[in-house]
Each structure stands twice: as C-alpha cells, then as structure tokens.
Design a protein around this motif. Structure first.
Motif, PDB file in Angstrom:
ATOM      1  N   VAL A 193       0.761  -0.991  -0.322  1.00 26.83           N
ATOM      2  CA  VAL A 193      -0.189  -0.034  -0.135  1.00 26.83           C
ATOM      3  C   VAL A 193       0.924   1.656  -0.356  1.00 26.83           C
ATOM      4  CG1 VAL A 193      -2.010  -1.592   0.990  1.00 26.83           C
ATOM      5  CG2 VAL A 193       0.223   0.309   2.690  1.00 26.83           C
ATOM      6  N   ALA A 194       0.511   2.414  -0.286  1.00 29.91           N
ATOM      7  CA  ALA A 194       1.237   3.415  -0.642  1.00 29.91           C
ATOM      8  C   ALA A 194       0.461   5.232  -0.086  1.00 29.91           C
ATOM      9  CB  ALA A 194       1.993   3.728  -1.605  1.00 29.91           C
ATOM     10  N   HIS A 195       0.972   6.095   0.804  1.00 30.31           N
ATOM     11  CA  HIS A 195       0.119   7.359   0.018  1.00 30.31           C
ATOM     12  C   HIS A 195      -0.297   7.865  -1.663  1.00 30.31           C
ATOM     13  CE1 HIS A 195       0.082   6.252   4.768  1.00 30.31           C
ATOM     14  NE2 HIS A 195      -0.856   8.358   5.272  1.00 30.31           N
ATOM     15  N   ALA A 196      -1.591   8.010  -0.829  1.00 33.77           N
ATOM     16  CA  ALA A 196      -1.190   9.041  -2.613  1.00 33.77           C
ATOM     17  C   ALA A 196      -1.384   9.648  -2.687  1.00 33.77           C
ATOM     18  CB  ALA A 196      -0.918   7.873  -4.162  1.00 33.77           C
ATOM     19  N   GLY A 197      -1.592  10.895  -3.429  1.00 35.38           N
ATOM     20  CA  GLY A 197      -3.307  11.713  -3.793  1.00 35.38           C
ATOM     21  C   GLY A 197      -3.533  12.462  -2.651  1.00 35.38           C
ATOM     22  N   GLU A 198      -3.123  12.742  -1.710  1.00 34.38           N
ATOM     23  CA  GLU A 198      -3.311  13.502  -0.117  1.00 34.38           C
ATOM     24  C   GLU A 198      -3.207  14.468  -0.471  1.00 34.38           C
ATOM     25  OE1 GLU A 198      -2.904  14.281   4.796  1.00 34.38           O
ATOM     26  OE2 GLU A 198      -1.001  12.880   3.250  1.00 34.38           O
ATOM     27  N   GLU A 199      -1.750  15.654  -0.631  1.00 28.90           N
ATOM     28  CA  GLU A 199      -0.593  16.500  -1.360  1.00 28.90           C
ATOM     29  C   GLU A 199      -0.352  16.034  -2.677  1.00 28.90           C
ATOM     30  OE1 GLU A 199       0.181  19.422   2.758  1.00 28.90           O
ATOM     31  OE2 GLU A 199       1.962  18.020   1.747  1.00 28.90           O
ATOM     32  N   GLY A 200      -0.278  15.228  -2.881  1.00 28.65           N
ATOM     33  CA  GLY A 200       0.534  15.356  -3.988  1.00 28.65           C
ATOM     34  C   GLY A 200      -0.641  14.323  -4.805  1.00 28.65           C
ATOM     35  N   SER A 201      -0.503  14.492  -6.721  1.00 25.81           N
ATOM     36  CA  SER A 201      -1.248  15.338  -7.526  1.00 25.81           C
ATOM     37  C   SER A 201      -1.908  13.557  -8.029  1.00 25.81           C
ATOM     38  CB  SER A 201      -0.365  15.670  -8.158  1.00 25.81           C
ATOM     39  OG  SER A 201       0.358  14.793  -9.340  1.00 25.81           O
ATOM     40  N   PRO A 202      -2.564  14.047  -9.479  1.00 20.74           N
ATOM     41  CA  PRO A 202      -3.230  12.223 -10.097  1.00 20.74           C
ATOM     42  C   PRO A 202      -2.319  11.631  -9.926  1.00 20.74           C
ATOM     43  CG  PRO A 202      -4.357  13.780 -10.082  1.00 20.74           C
ATOM     44  CD  PRO A 202      -3.448  14.652  -9.762  1.00 20.74           C
ATOM     45  N   ALA A 203      -1.127  12.260  -9.978  1.00 17.76           N
ATOM     46  CA  ALA A 203       0.454  11.341 -11.183  1.00 17.76           C
ATOM     47  C   ALA A 203       1.134  10.579 -10.305  1.00 17.76           C
ATOM     48  CB  ALA A 203       1.463  12.849 -11.564  1.00 17.76           C
ATOM     49  N   ILE A 217      -4.960   2.009  -2.399  1.00 21.09           N
ATOM     50  CA  ILE A 217      -3.821   3.554  -2.192  1.00 21.09           C
ATOM     51  C   ILE A 217      -4.837   4.283  -0.956  1.00 21.09           C
ATOM     52  CG2 ILE A 217      -3.863   5.582  -2.838  1.00 21.09           C
ATOM     53  CD1 ILE A 217      -3.249   4.437  -4.760  1.00 21.09           C
ATOM     54  N   ASP A 218      -3.745   4.981   0.202  1.00 21.99           N
ATOM     55  CA  ASP A 218      -3.828   5.397   0.918  1.00 21.99           C
ATOM     56  C   ASP A 218      -4.132   7.188   0.651  1.00 21.99           C
ATOM     57  OD1 ASP A 218      -3.598   3.301   2.152  1.00 21.99           O
ATOM     58  OD2 ASP A 218      -1.775   3.225   2.467  1.00 21.99           O
ATOM     59  N   HIS A 219      -5.018   7.178   1.386  1.00 21.63           N
ATOM     60  CA  HIS A 219      -5.622   9.020   1.052  1.00 21.63           C
ATOM     61  C   HIS A 219      -6.980   8.794  -0.525  1.00 21.63           C
ATOM     62  CE1 HIS A 219      -4.637  10.394   4.631  1.00 21.63           C
ATOM     63  NE2 HIS A 219      -3.508  10.244   4.304  1.00 21.63           N
ATOM     64  N   GLY A 220      -5.707   9.036  -1.613  1.00 21.93           N
ATOM     65  CA  GLY A 220      -6.041   9.512  -3.166  1.00 21.93           C
ATOM     66  C   GLY A 220      -7.455  10.058  -3.577  1.00 21.93           C
ATOM     67  N   VAL A 221      -7.633  11.118  -2.158  1.00 16.67           N
ATOM     68  CA  VAL A 221      -8.725  12.037  -2.990  1.00 16.67           C
ATOM     69  C   VAL A 221      -8.896  13.034  -3.651  1.00 16.67           C
ATOM     70  CG1 VAL A 221      -9.844  11.753  -0.547  1.00 16.67           C
ATOM     71  CG2 VAL A 221      -7.592  13.715  -0.642  1.00 16.67           C
ATOM     72  N   ARG A 222      -6.968  13.685  -4.045  1.00 13.01           N
ATOM     73  CA  ARG A 222      -7.599  13.583  -5.548  1.00 13.01           C
ATOM     74  C   ARG A 222      -7.214  13.032  -6.896  1.00 13.01           C
ATOM     75  NH1 ARG A 222      -2.526  17.917  -4.996  1.00 13.01           N
ATOM     76  NH2 ARG A 222      -3.245  18.622  -7.127  1.00 13.01           N
ATOM     77  N   CYS A 223      -7.784  11.485  -6.948  1.00 17.99           N
ATOM     78  CA  CYS A 223      -7.808  11.138  -7.642  1.00 17.99           C
ATOM     79  C   CYS A 223      -8.489  11.715  -8.866  1.00 17.99           C
ATOM     80  CB  CYS A 223      -8.108   9.980  -7.672  1.00 17.99           C
ATOM     81  SG  CYS A 223      -9.630   9.279  -6.845  1.00 17.99           S
TER      82      CYS A 223
END
Length: 335
Positions: A193-203, A217-223
């Motif tokens: 698993v990994a934190h991604a798309g919390e502060e970081g972009s969809p990329a 995906i941990d967080h992922g809200v910016r998807c």
C-alpha cells in the motif's frame, strides 16, 4: 444535523479500519504518562498545552509534532500500552478488524531497537479485543537505501507483519523513489500500500499503481482531478482509504461540507473511512463517520457501502472476509 437513527447506525455498524498510524493514536495523556515513566522531558508544560499545539497548517507542521510525541516511546511496554489503548478505542467504535501502520524508522533513528517496536505492538494485537494485523511503513522523506535497510532489519520478524506502506511528507518524494524496495517486498510476498493523492497530484497515485504495484491507495482523494484515473480505479476496484477529519485538519479540504467522499462513492470508487492519526486529528473511527455524515448528503445506504468496502479492501482470507461481510448485511437487515 444528523438524525439519531442514522447516528446510531453508523456508530454501531461493524467496520474495518485500514488507515491508522499507531504512533498517531498516542493521546497527550499517554504521552505525559510515558514521559514520566521514562524520564523524558517534553517541550510542553501540560497535557492541555500539548493539545493546543495540535493546530496544523499542513502535513509538515503535523509531522513535526508527531515525531516529538513519539520520543516518549522507548521500551516494549510503551509500544504495547499505546497499541492496547488504540485497540480498546477501536473496539468501542465497533471496528472488527484493523490493519495498523507502524513507522520503525521513527524509533530506530532514536536508538530504539526494531525488535522492541514490533514486539510491543504485535503482542498488544495478539491480546487485543479485535482482529488486527501490522503494515510496516517506510518514511518517504528518508532515502530508499534506508528503506531497504529497514526491510532487511524486519525480515527476522516477517511473521509479525503482513505488508509494507509508504508515509510521511508526500510532495517531493514521489513513489518512484521507492521502486526497488517495493519490488523486493512484493517478491517476499508482502501486501503493498502507499499514501498517494493526499497532498500529491493524481500522478502520484498513478506511479503508486504502475511503479510500486500497490493493492490499495491510502488517501487518494485527489484522484477526481483526473477522469481517466477515476475510470481506472473503478475498473480495478482499487480501494481508497479516505480519512475525513485528517483531510480537514491538514487543509486538504477547508471544511467537511466540501469533502469529496460522497462524490467518490457516487462515481463507484471503493472508498473507505478511516481515522489516520486520531489523537492528533480530532477523532477515532466513529468521530470520522459522524463528522462526514453530518456535513455531507450521506445516508444509510452509503453507510452500508462504506462498511462493506472496508472489509472487501482488507487483507483478510476469503472465509474471514465472507464472515465480516455477512455480519454487515445482517446488521443492516435488522436496521
């Protein structure tokens, strides 16, 4: 205002928690108790003063105080006490299963042996009131070499954790930085698993999927900023471990009323609700559900979906998963 029946439903329904940093469950009262027990001097004169410092402007301002809080954890019993306190709180919120993140590098950097960390947390899980398993996270602001060394250090305790994750400051530390250590973990049969798309972009989410081969995906809200990514996440049934109160506290969204949880569900994404760092962000599981359901147009059907999503996304065996999902359906059948 949330009606009483819906409040009771979301509080009493069986649920799984898939995004909880055990060090982030360290309440100020326990920080002070452990500081006293271990002779550690804190920068704050009282529990209240420490609590008042929990006003964060972004992820980094939170991390600074989070690492300071962890300084009181020195002995196996400290890690046990912290974990036992969390499991008791989770059980009270009708969490049936938790997949708990721990950050060994936060402790080994302070001279605390890896064995001390994992044994204390693991023992509490074995003796706790709910089903629980461990996911070891790498700190992404540190180097991949340090992550690889941590993985090597963890191997004698391979039977005590089920997977690896990636946390700490997201921006500037893309998933690609950890390609080798995740590939090694995958070869060892660990869940990813990994934190991604919390502060970081969809990329960052795309890289976590394509480069790290994560299963959640941990967080992922910016998807939602990428319609193509949303389609892919729905198609692959890729779970997002969303943390509503954390997202407000760290200014990912300004207010809960502007959170995108309902939109994620409407688009068919496998969103779940979790508490992240509950001692710092204002609440455990039920507090996150209540805050989201009070502010957003969510109803009992969403509650059922979120509960089912949490168990479907859990790293459980097929029989355990079926039993938990049956419990959710039975609960909603009666409500």
């Amino acid at each position: 205002m949330l009606n009483e029946q819906l409040r009771q439903t979301i509080e009493q329904m069986p649920k799984a928690e898939l995004h909880i940093h055990i060090e982030g469950s360290l309440e100020p009262e326990l920080i002070f108790a452990l500081a006293q027990r271990n002779g550690v001097t804190l920068a704050y004169p009282s529990v209240e003063a420490l609590r008042q410092a929990y006003a964060f402007t972004d992820l980094q301002s939170f991390l600074d105080i989070y690492y300071a809080g962890a300084s009181v954890l020195l002995h196996e019993q400290d890690f046990y006490d912290m974990t036992a306190a969390y499991l008791k709180r989770a059980a009270a919120d009708n969490v049936r299963h938790a997949e708990i993140f721990f950050d060994p590098q936060t402790h080994t950097a302070r001279g605390v042996p890896f064995e001390t960390v994992i044994n204390g947390i693991w023992r509490a899980c074995q003796e706790g009131p709910i089903s629980a398993s461990l996911i070891m996270c790498f700190l992404r602001h540190l180097s991949e070499e340090e992550a690889l060394a941590t993985l090597d250090e963890a191997l004698p305790y391979r039977d005590k954790f089920i997977g690896v994750g990636l946390d700490s400051s997201e921006v500037g530390h893309p998933p690609e930085k950890f390609a080798r250590v995740f590939e090694r973990a995958r070869q060892l049969g660990l869940r990813l698993v990994a934190h991604a798309g919390e502060e970081g972009s969809p990329a960052y989410i795309e890289s976590a999927l394509d480069v790290l081969n994560v299963e959640r995906i941990d967080h992922g809200v910016r998807c939602l900023e990428s319609p193509e990514l949303v389609e892919r996440l729905v198609r692959e049934r890729m779970a997002l471990t969303v943390c509503p109160l954390s997202n407000i506290k760290l200014r990912v969204f300004d207010v809960m009323g502007s959170h995108n949880l309902r939109t994620l569900l409407d688009k068919g994404l496998a969103a779940t609700v979790n508490s992240d760092d509950p001692a710092y962000f204002g609440g455990y599981m039920n507090a996150n559900f209540v805050a989201a359901f009070e502010a957003l147009p969510l109803d009992a059907s969403h509650a059922r979906q979120l509960a089912r999503n949490s168990f479907e996304a859990a790293f459980l065996g097929p029989e355990q998963k079926r039993a938990f999902l049956a419990e959710v359906d039975t609960f909603f059948g009666a409500h």
